[in-house]
Design an enzyme around this catalytic site. Structure first.
Site, PDB file in Angstrom:
ATOM      1  N   CYS A  43      25.611  92.264  46.599  1.00 40.51           N
ATOM      2  CA  CYS A  43      26.461  91.073  46.535  1.00 40.51           C
ATOM      3  C   CYS A  43      25.650  89.845  46.137  1.00 40.51           C
ATOM      4  O   CYS A  43      26.024  89.105  45.224  1.00 40.51           O
ATOM      5  CB  CYS A  43      27.143  90.856  47.877  1.00 40.51           C
ATOM      6  SG  CYS A  43      28.079  89.327  47.939  1.00 40.51           S
ATOM      7  N   CYS A  48      28.602  89.982  43.488  1.00 42.24           N
ATOM      8  CA  CYS A  48      29.551  88.877  43.690  1.00 42.24           C
ATOM      9  C   CYS A  48      28.982  87.496  43.348  1.00 42.24           C
ATOM     10  O   CYS A  48      29.611  86.733  42.613  1.00 42.24           O
ATOM     11  CB  CYS A  48      30.017  88.818  45.138  1.00 42.24           C
ATOM     12  SG  CYS A  48      30.128  90.389  45.975  1.00 42.24           S
ATOM     13  N   LYS A  51      27.664  87.006  39.682  1.00 43.08           N
ATOM     14  CA  LYS A  51      28.854  87.168  38.830  1.00 43.08           C
ATOM     15  C   LYS A  51      29.716  85.914  38.853  1.00 43.08           C
ATOM     16  O   LYS A  51      30.144  85.407  37.826  1.00 43.08           O
ATOM     17  CB  LYS A  51      29.625  88.400  39.317  1.00 43.08           C
ATOM     18  CG  LYS A  51      30.954  88.706  38.686  1.00 43.08           C
ATOM     19  CD  LYS A  51      32.130  87.944  39.202  1.00 43.08           C
ATOM     20  CE  LYS A  51      32.434  88.018  40.658  1.00 43.08           C
ATOM     21  NZ  LYS A  51      32.943  89.286  41.138  1.00 43.08           N
ATOM     22  N   TYR A 177      37.222  96.208  37.963  1.00 45.98           N
ATOM     23  CA  TYR A 177      36.802  94.836  38.272  1.00 45.98           C
ATOM     24  C   TYR A 177      35.686  94.365  37.326  1.00 45.98           C
ATOM     25  O   TYR A 177      35.765  93.286  36.747  1.00 45.98           O
ATOM     26  CB  TYR A 177      36.199  94.768  39.680  1.00 45.98           C
ATOM     27  CG  TYR A 177      37.132  94.820  40.846  1.00 45.98           C
ATOM     28  CD1 TYR A 177      37.533  93.653  41.478  1.00 45.98           C
ATOM     29  CD2 TYR A 177      37.563  96.032  41.370  1.00 45.98           C
ATOM     30  CE1 TYR A 177      38.334  93.686  42.611  1.00 45.98           C
ATOM     31  CE2 TYR A 177      38.370  96.066  42.502  1.00 45.98           C
ATOM     32  CZ  TYR A 177      38.753  94.890  43.113  1.00 45.98           C
ATOM     33  OH  TYR A 177      39.543  94.927  44.228  1.00 45.98           O
ATOM     34  N   GLU A 181      35.897  91.426  34.553  1.00 43.06           N
ATOM     35  CA  GLU A 181      35.196  90.165  34.855  1.00 43.06           C
ATOM     36  C   GLU A 181      34.137  89.852  33.791  1.00 43.06           C
ATOM     37  O   GLU A 181      34.003  88.705  33.353  1.00 43.06           O
ATOM     38  CB  GLU A 181      34.565  90.243  36.249  1.00 43.06           C
ATOM     39  CG  GLU A 181      35.646  90.218  37.334  1.00 43.06           C
ATOM     40  CD  GLU A 181      35.099  90.254  38.749  1.00 43.06           C
ATOM     41  OE1 GLU A 181      33.931  90.638  38.940  1.00 43.06           O
ATOM     42  OE2 GLU A 181      35.859  89.886  39.677  1.00 43.06           O
ATOM     43  N   HIS A 437      53.793  70.107  46.931  1.00 38.68           N
ATOM     44  CA  HIS A 437      54.121  69.754  45.556  1.00 38.68           C
ATOM     45  C   HIS A 437      53.176  68.708  44.997  1.00 38.68           C
ATOM     46  O   HIS A 437      52.790  67.798  45.732  1.00 38.68           O
ATOM     47  CB  HIS A 437      55.564  69.205  45.532  1.00 38.68           C
ATOM     48  CG  HIS A 437      56.098  69.014  44.163  1.00 38.68           C
ATOM     49  ND1 HIS A 437      56.376  70.077  43.328  1.00 38.68           N
ATOM     50  CD2 HIS A 437      56.382  67.886  43.473  1.00 38.68           C
ATOM     51  CE1 HIS A 437      56.828  69.595  42.177  1.00 38.68           C
ATOM     52  NE2 HIS A 437      56.839  68.279  42.235  1.00 38.68           N
ATOM     53  N   GLU A 442      53.175  76.621  45.482  1.00 38.70           N
ATOM     54  CA  GLU A 442      54.485  76.345  46.087  1.00 38.70           C
ATOM     55  C   GLU A 442      55.534  77.350  45.621  1.00 38.70           C
ATOM     56  O   GLU A 442      56.530  77.590  46.295  1.00 38.70           O
ATOM     57  CB  GLU A 442      54.947  74.912  45.794  1.00 38.70           C
ATOM     58  CG  GLU A 442      55.276  74.640  44.350  1.00 38.70           C
ATOM     59  CD  GLU A 442      55.710  73.177  44.134  1.00 38.70           C
ATOM     60  OE1 GLU A 442      56.664  72.750  44.789  1.00 38.70           O
ATOM     61  OE2 GLU A 442      55.092  72.482  43.306  1.00 38.70           O
TER      62      GLU A 442
HETATM   63  P1  NDP Z   1      36.188 100.292  39.382  1.00 38.60           P
HETATM   64  O1  NDP Z   1      36.311 101.448  40.281  1.00 38.60           O
HETATM   65  O2  NDP Z   1      36.877  99.019  39.710  1.00 38.60           O
HETATM   66  O3  NDP Z   1      36.654 100.718  37.923  1.00 38.60           O
HETATM   67  C1  NDP Z   1      36.056 101.773  37.249  1.00 38.60           C
HETATM   68  C2  NDP Z   1      36.676 101.852  35.873  1.00 38.60           C
HETATM   69  O4  NDP Z   1      35.957 102.766  35.060  1.00 38.60           O
HETATM   70  C3  NDP Z   1      38.116 102.340  35.922  1.00 38.60           C
HETATM   71  O5  NDP Z   1      38.831 101.644  34.947  1.00 38.60           O
HETATM   72  C4  NDP Z   1      37.980 103.820  35.554  1.00 38.60           C
HETATM   73  O6  NDP Z   1      39.107 104.325  34.909  1.00 38.60           O
HETATM   74  C5  NDP Z   1      36.836 103.765  34.564  1.00 38.60           C
HETATM   75  N1  NDP Z   1      36.065 105.014  34.494  1.00 38.60           N
HETATM   76  C6  NDP Z   1      35.609 105.771  35.507  1.00 38.60           C
HETATM   77  N2  NDP Z   1      34.899 106.807  35.042  1.00 38.60           N
HETATM   78  C7  NDP Z   1      34.909 106.713  33.697  1.00 38.60           C
HETATM   79  C8  NDP Z   1      34.354 107.497  32.652  1.00 38.60           C
HETATM   80  N3  NDP Z   1      33.628 108.584  32.907  1.00 38.60           N
HETATM   81  N4  NDP Z   1      34.554 107.100  31.372  1.00 38.60           N
HETATM   82  C9  NDP Z   1      35.282 105.983  31.101  1.00 38.60           C
HETATM   83  N5  NDP Z   1      35.827 105.209  32.055  1.00 38.60           N
HETATM   84  C10 NDP Z   1      35.645 105.563  33.344  1.00 38.60           C
HETATM   85  O7  NDP Z   1      34.620 100.090  39.203  1.00 38.60           O
HETATM   86  P2  NDP Z   1      33.724  98.865  38.765  1.00 38.60           P
HETATM   87  O8  NDP Z   1      32.502  99.483  38.232  1.00 38.60           O
HETATM   88  O9  NDP Z   1      34.478  97.905  37.927  1.00 38.60           O
HETATM   89  O10 NDP Z   1      33.416  98.167  40.148  1.00 38.60           O
HETATM   90  C11 NDP Z   1      32.887  98.920  41.242  1.00 38.60           C
HETATM   91  C12 NDP Z   1      33.421  98.425  42.560  1.00 38.60           C
HETATM   92  O11 NDP Z   1      32.774  97.222  42.887  1.00 38.60           O
HETATM   93  C13 NDP Z   1      34.906  98.081  42.563  1.00 38.60           C
HETATM   94  O12 NDP Z   1      35.707  99.175  42.837  1.00 38.60           O
HETATM   95  C14 NDP Z   1      35.004  97.041  43.631  1.00 38.60           C
HETATM   96  O13 NDP Z   1      35.190  97.672  44.853  1.00 38.60           O
HETATM   97  C15 NDP Z   1      33.646  96.361  43.581  1.00 38.60           C
HETATM   98  N6  NDP Z   1      33.750  95.080  42.857  1.00 38.60           N
HETATM   99  C16 NDP Z   1      34.527  94.086  43.375  1.00 38.60           C
HETATM  100  C17 NDP Z   1      34.642  92.876  42.728  1.00 38.60           C
HETATM  101  C18 NDP Z   1      35.491  91.816  43.301  1.00 38.60           C
HETATM  102  O14 NDP Z   1      35.848  91.884  44.473  1.00 38.60           O
HETATM  103  N7  NDP Z   1      35.892  90.809  42.511  1.00 38.60           N
HETATM  104  C19 NDP Z   1      33.936  92.609  41.482  1.00 38.60           C
HETATM  105  C20 NDP Z   1      33.175  93.722  41.010  1.00 38.60           C
HETATM  106  C21 NDP Z   1      33.087  94.900  41.684  1.00 38.60           C
HETATM  107  P3  NDP Z   1      40.377 104.917  35.705  1.00 38.60           P
HETATM  108  O15 NDP Z   1      41.109 103.752  36.248  1.00 38.60           O
HETATM  109  O16 NDP Z   1      41.115 105.626  34.622  1.00 38.60           O
HETATM  110  O17 NDP Z   1      39.823 105.818  36.757  1.00 38.60           O
END
Ligand code: NDP
Length: 452
Positions: A43, A48, A51, A177, A181, A437, A442
């Site tokens: 984080c 976090c 980022k 995410y 982002e 407002h 709101e």
């Molecule tokens: P996520 O789990 O959010 O998303 C992973 C993405 O990668 C999905 O779209 C998934 O597709 C895709 N994917 C998975 N495997 C493959 C593959 N082999 N080939 C192509 N695409 C693939 O992971 P992130 O890496 O974005 O983030 C990790 C975690 O970190 C998040 O789940 C969250 O918990 C945390 N995080 C939180 C944030 C916040 O609170 N703002 C910011 C950043 C991270 P599909 O949907 O089809 O499975």
């Protein structure tokens, strides 16, 4: 006197580990924490915090453009990536120091190094043998590598925070995410971004209307190209560029590829077998509701387990565990209901509770209230950007099951609604709340007409 060196040994000084170590020490336990990298974990160092700082940096691009409609004449000369990174690093260093102070003040010993189990009560930390009565594994996760030929050419979010320069053209693989982002961050700072997502629509798990609304907004942005139903077949290095080949035979030329395809628990070097700690299919440490692993005096929490991979969840778990183990507060538990979450996109989105699809799947008879509008700020800025809000209501009890928003300040707004949902707020409670407002928020208390 204890037969062990420590009452509580924490592996990993990230969000969950630091909180648990500090609280355990405040209850009088003899505590140490091992960390092989910088204090603060993902984080603070690679997630976090950096980022969000980069996202703030990126937002300025739009602020400069938007200011013209308000009479400002801003001459944008250039953007300097090394300045942003150096300032971000300074702030991270300050936070690393704050974590050190917090731990030291609480009486927690910090042991730099990588901890490995030699048996269920013993750890080897770079050659030093340490024993502990209770051990917490809070080592977090790491970005998944792209499992395609040439996948090693792709960087991950760990690398992006220290790139020497901003890529001119970047391909981001993934639709979660991190992908969304960084699409915002890098496009705002000047890179041309192509986002490849293997499914129909990114951000699976969020409300479908919110996902559609964000895709629509992102498609209006000139530096972003969204390619859905696009998976990567292989990646190839050419003399002056990298080519990403799609499974649909498309080719995307770029100078950097970012794999943002999820994160895996970081367990491989821990030698968990020596301690009898079992892991699940994706490498996550299996725990019960008391965060006990298969070896009951060894605990695990945060991203190394399969509870929601969010900093505040790990912090809450670490705190509760230390209170239970050393503070005689057996009644403490983590509330996993209605965890608000945000994606720092442009515009940002935020959500709490059930999506429409989840509520329907659970068998609720639901009423939907939603609203889409141009936020007041953009009446003068001229920006073609809309805000979208939605409430999912249980007809039987009138309770709000979910609140969803895409638009300016959505993450700041949604935290308060998370409290309301946890208090069991009903639509009638929302309706009797006088609006503030003029705000976007709101709208959440003025939606009276059910969606047809
Ligand atoms: P996520 O789990 O959010 O998303 C992973 C993405 O990668 C999905 O779209 C998934 O597709 C895709 N994917 C998975 N495997 C493959 C593959 N082999 N080939 C192509 N695409 C693939 O992971 P992130 O890496 O974005 O983030 C990790 C975690 O970190 C998040 O789940 C969250 O918990 C945390 N995080 C939180 C944030 C916040 O609170 N703002 C910011 C950043 C991270 P599909 O949907 O089809 O499975």
């Amino acid at each position: 006197m204890s037969a062990y060196d420590y009452d509580y040994f924490v592996i990993g000084a990230g969000s969950g580990g630091v909180r648990s170590a500090r609280i355990a020490a405040s209850h009088g336990a003899k505590v140490a924490v091992a960390e092989s990298a910088a204090l603060g974990g993902t984080c603070v160092n690679l997630g976090c915090v950096p980022k969000k700082l980069l996202a703030y940096g990126s937002d300025y691009h739009a602020h400069f453009e938007d200011s013209k409609g308000y009479g400002w004449d801003v001459d944008i000369k250039s953007f300097d990536w090394p300045t942003l990174i150096a300032n971000k690093d300074k702030e991270i260093e300050r936070l690393n120091g704050a974590y050190r102070n917090t731990l030291e003040k609480a009486g927690v010993e910090i042991i730099p190094g990588y901890a490995r189990f030699t048996d269920a009560h013993t750890l080897d930390i770079d050659g030093r043998r340490i024993t502990a009565e209770k051990i917490l594994i809070a080592v977090g996760g790491q970005p998944r590598k792209l499992p395609v030929p040439g996948g090693a050419l792709a960087v991950t979010s760990d690398d992006i925070f220290h790139m020497p320069s901003l890529p001119q053209k970047i391909v981001i693989v993934g639709g979660g995410y991190i992908a969304v982002e960084f699409a915002h961050i890098l496009s705002g700072l000047g890179s041309e971004v192509t986002l490849l997502y293997r499914g129909e629509l990114f951000l699976r798990g969020f409300d479908d209307d919110l996902r559609k609304a964000l895709a629509e907004e992102m498609r209006k942005q000139k530096n972003i190209k969204l390619c859905f139903n696009s998976d990567v077949d292989h990646i190839e290095k050419q003399e002056n560029s990298i080519i990403v080949h799609g499974t649909d035979s498309t080719q995307h030329s770029c100078d950097l590829v970012l794999a943002a395809i999820g994160r895996d628990p970081k367990t491989e070097g821990l030698n968990l077998g020596a301690a009898g700690v079992e892991t699940g299919k994706s490498g996550q440490i299996i725990v019960n509701e008391r965060y006990e692993t298969s070896t009951p005096h060894i605990y695990a929490l945060g991203d190394v387990t399969d509870t929601p991979a969010l900093t505040p969840v790990a912090i809450a778990e670490g705190h509760v565990l230390a209170d239970r183990l050393f503070g005689k507060r057996e009644e403490r538990s983590v509330n996993y209901e209605n965890i608000a979450t945000a994606v720092f996109s442009a515009p940002p989105l935020s959500t709490v509770g059930l999506t429409e699809a989840q509520a329907a799947e659970k068998g609720y008879d639901i009423a939907i209230y939603q609203s889409g509008f141009r936020p007041m700020k953009h009446t003068l800025s001229g920006r073609d950007e809309r805000t979208f809000m939605k409430l999912v209501v249980d007809r039987k009890t009138d309770k709000i099951l979910g609140a969803h928003m895409m638009g300016l300040d959505a993450p700041e707004i949604m935290q308060g609604f998370a409290v309301a949902l946890n208090c069991g707020a009903t639509k009638a409670d929302f309706d009797r709340t006088i609006a503030m407002h003029p705000t976007s928020a709101e709208e959440f208390v003025t939606m009276r007409t059910e969606r047809g």
